[in-house]
Scaffold this active site. Structure first.
Site, PDB file in Angstrom:
ATOM      1  N   HIS A  76      14.277  -1.683  -9.475  1.00  0.00           N
ATOM      2  CA  HIS A  76      13.222  -1.831 -10.471  1.00  0.00           C
ATOM      3  C   HIS A  76      13.706  -1.660 -11.906  1.00  0.00           C
ATOM      4  O   HIS A  76      13.377  -2.479 -12.769  1.00  0.00           O
ATOM      5  CB  HIS A  76      12.075  -0.850 -10.211  1.00  0.00           C
ATOM      6  N   LYS A  94       4.836   0.134  -7.275  1.00  0.00           N
ATOM      7  CA  LYS A  94       5.155   1.545  -7.387  1.00  0.00           C
ATOM      8  C   LYS A  94       6.156   1.950  -6.316  1.00  0.00           C
ATOM      9  O   LYS A  94       6.201   1.304  -5.269  1.00  0.00           O
ATOM     10  CB  LYS A  94       3.879   2.375  -7.299  1.00  0.00           C
TER      11      LYS A  94
END
Length: 114
Positions: A76, A94
Site C-alpha cells: 500500500h 484497509k
C-alpha cells in the site's frame, strides 16, 4: 461527468470494488492491474476492461482520475505514494499502511496534492 478509475489488485476485495464501480453511472473503470496475468486476462476478456500488468504503466495512463488499491497491505505505502505523486485520487483498502508513521506521511502527501 464520470470519474475514470483503475482497480489495482484483483483478489476478493478488488473484484468487489470492480463490480460495484462498474455498475455505477458515475464511474468509468478504465483499467485494472494485478500480479496474476491469468486473472487479469480472464477479466479483460469478459469485462472489456483493459488489463495492465505493470502498476507503473497503469499510473501512466493519461485519462485516469483515481485508483482503487486493494492489494496486500505491505504494498500500500509504495502504491498509494506513487498514485498521489501522479495527482490521482486514491481509495485504499484497509489497513492503509503497516505503521502510523507511514500513514501520516501519506496523509501529508495527499493534503499537499489537494
Amino acid at each position: 461527468m464520470q470519474i475514470k478509475v483503475a482497480i489495482v489488485g484483483l483478489g476478493k476485495m478488488g473484484i468487489s470494488h470492480l463490480s460495484i464501480l462498474n455498475a455505477l453511472d458515475a464511474f468509468n473503470v478504465k483499467a485494472m492491474c494485478d500480479s496474476s496475468r491469468m486473472v487479469g486476462k480472464v477479466l479483460e476478456k469478459y469485462s472489456g476492461i483493459s488489463f495492465v500488468e505493470d502498476y507503473t504503466r497503469l499510473l501512466e495512463l493519461s485519462d485516469l482520475d483515481a485508483v482503487v488499491i486493494s492489494t496486500p497491505t505491505a504494498l500500500h505505502t509504495t502504491m498509494v505514494r506513487a498514485a498521489l505523486e501522479r495527482g490521482l485520487h486514491v481509495f485504499c483498502e484497509k489497513p492503509l499502511t503497516l505503521s502510523g508513521e507511514q500513514a501520516n506521511e501519506l496523509a501529508a502527501l495527499a493534503e499537499s496534492k489537494g
